[in-house]
Design a protein around this motif. Structure first.
Motif, PDB file in Angstrom:
ATOM      1  N   GLU A 162       0.816  -1.216   0.000  1.00  0.00           N
ATOM      2  CA  GLU A 162       0.000   0.000   0.000  1.00  0.00           C
ATOM      3  C   GLU A 162       0.849   1.266   0.000  1.00  0.00           C
ATOM      4  N   ALA A 163       1.956   1.226   0.712  1.00  0.00           N
ATOM      5  CA  ALA A 163       2.820   2.410   0.768  1.00  0.00           C
ATOM      6  C   ALA A 163       3.427   2.707  -0.594  1.00  0.00           C
ATOM      7  N   ALA A 164       3.892   1.653  -1.283  1.00  0.00           N
ATOM      8  CA  ALA A 164       4.478   1.849  -2.608  1.00  0.00           C
ATOM      9  C   ALA A 164       3.435   2.348  -3.593  1.00  0.00           C
ATOM     10  N   LEU A 165       2.219   1.811  -3.518  1.00  0.00           N
ATOM     11  CA  LEU A 165       1.157   2.255  -4.421  1.00  0.00           C
ATOM     12  C   LEU A 165       0.773   3.704  -4.149  1.00  0.00           C
ATOM     13  N   ALA A 166       0.818   4.114  -2.881  1.00  0.00           N
ATOM     14  CA  ALA A 166       0.525   5.508  -2.558  1.00  0.00           C
ATOM     15  C   ALA A 166       1.579   6.437  -3.126  1.00  0.00           C
ATOM     16  N   ASP A 167       2.839   5.976  -3.148  1.00  0.00           N
ATOM     17  CA  ASP A 167       3.932   6.781  -3.699  1.00  0.00           C
ATOM     18  C   ASP A 167       3.949   6.761  -5.222  1.00  0.00           C
ATOM     19  N   GLN A 168       3.328   5.722  -5.818  1.00  0.00           N
ATOM     20  CA  GLN A 168       3.353   5.549  -7.277  1.00  0.00           C
ATOM     21  C   GLN A 168       1.928   5.368  -7.805  1.00  0.00           C
ATOM     22  N   PRO A 169       1.113   6.392  -7.759  1.00  0.00           N
ATOM     23  CA  PRO A 169      -0.280   6.240  -8.192  1.00  0.00           C
ATOM     24  C   PRO A 169      -0.427   5.865  -9.660  1.00  0.00           C
ATOM     25  N   LEU A 170       0.602   6.093 -10.474  1.00  0.00           N
ATOM     26  CA  LEU A 170       0.532   5.764 -11.904  1.00  0.00           C
ATOM     27  C   LEU A 170       1.137   4.394 -12.209  1.00  0.00           C
ATOM     28  N   ALA A 171       1.526   3.656 -11.193  1.00  0.00           N
ATOM     29  CA  ALA A 171       2.074   2.317 -11.434  1.00  0.00           C
ATOM     30  C   ALA A 171       1.069   1.466 -12.190  1.00  0.00           C
ATOM     31  N   GLY A 172       1.567   0.723 -13.163  1.00  0.00           N
ATOM     32  CA  GLY A 172       0.697  -0.081 -14.009  1.00  0.00           C
ATOM     33  C   GLY A 172       0.112   0.678 -15.185  1.00  0.00           C
ATOM     34  N   GLY A 173       0.473   1.956 -15.319  1.00  0.00           N
ATOM     35  CA  GLY A 173      -0.024   2.758 -16.429  1.00  0.00           C
ATOM     36  C   GLY A 173       0.761   2.534 -17.715  1.00  0.00           C
TER      37      GLY A 173
END
Length: 285
Positions: free
Chosen positions: A254-265
């Motif tokens: 969750e922390a990494a996803l919060a830092d990288q909201p465009l991950a998987g784009g």
């Protein structure tokens, strides 16, 4: 650098520019989906396939070749319409990445689903026949074949190595040499593609970047991203000077996803040297 589609793919992979429709296709392996993005209109489509689609290739006869699970399949842009060939491999393996050489031969890899056992390899489908040609690894990526068809680049992702093999007269991989070693601090090498100068682009998983290598192995360009897991590059647009990059959010907390909201784009950036049009796969014997 622009995120042209913040789709949040779990494991975005296998970008392919289809010049027949000026559309960028890619897969989400874990989610079992194929995606299509048309830059001119902004149109976005998602097709549910299931079964771990690993790559799409342009079929000379129309439609696509889809590598999914243990098989090469016909895909018409809407659904899977039949099987081309089935790869004999253990249940814990799946297909992962593929390409078509200038003569229409399909080169593709298999891998261990657990990413640990060296049970993957490079396979070849040509003249209606399927065989394994070398490149054993836990996780195969690439492959990519030079313009003259003489050399094949193959990525052993788990070992952090990019190999270059000669392709012999029987279309086997021989005389392999290490082309590049990726320091773990810089991530691990994922998919590779060659541009019109036969320079190699590689996406770096966990490396926040893509690199361009000269044929002598020198790093000549590094492109930074706002996300960590860059999986593969494809060249598109009318002049093939737009690079499209797939990315992934698999195994991110969750922390990494919060830092990288465009991950998987899906990302796009301009390049000075154009790519090559995707070669057409010749499926019929």
């Amino acid at each position: 650098m622009e995120c042209v589609w913040p789709i949040g793919a779990t494991l975005g992979e296998g970008p392919l520019w289809d010049d027949r429709t000026d559309t960028l296709w890619f897969v989400d392996i874990i989610s079992g989906r194929v995606h299509a993005y048309t830059p001119a209109t902004g149109a976005q489509r998602t097709i549910e396939t299931g079964g771990y689609p690993g790559f799409l290739l342009v079929d000379e006869a129309g439609g696509f070749v889809l590598g999914r699970g243990h098989a090469l399949e016909h895909f018409d842009g809407e659904r899977v319409t039949g099987e081309i060939a089935r790869v004999e491999m253990r249940d814990g393996n799946r297909l992962n990445d593929g390409t078509v050489d200038p003569s229409g031969r399909i080169w593709f890899g298999s891998m261990d689903f657990g990413c640990e056992l060296p049970t993957g390899a490079v396979h070849l489908f040509a003249d209606g026949a399927l065989r394994t040609v070398g490149g054993e690894a836990a996780i195969t990526n690439g492959p990519a074949v030079t313009t003259d068809g003489r050399f094949l680049y193959h990525v052993d992702t788990a070992a952090g190595l990019i190999w270059r093999f000669d392709i012999d007269a029987n279309h086997m991989l021989v005389d392999g040499e290490i082309f590049a070693t990726i320091d773990p601090a810089d991530g691990t090498p994922d998919g590779v593609v060659l541009d019109s100068e036969d320079h190699l682009w590689v996406g770096l998983w966990g490396g926040w970047a893509a690199r361009r290598y000269a044929p002598d192995g020198t790093i000549v360009q590094v492109v930074r991203f706002p996300v960590a897991n860059i999986t593969k590059i494809a060249f598109g647009g009318p002049d093939l000077k737009t690079a499209y990059a797939t990315t992934a959010r698999d195994n991110m907390d969750e922390a990494a996803l919060a830092d990288q909201p465009l991950a998987g784009g899906l990302f796009a950036f301009p390049v000075d040297v154009p790519g090559r049009l995707a070669s057409r796969a010749i499926v019929a014997a």
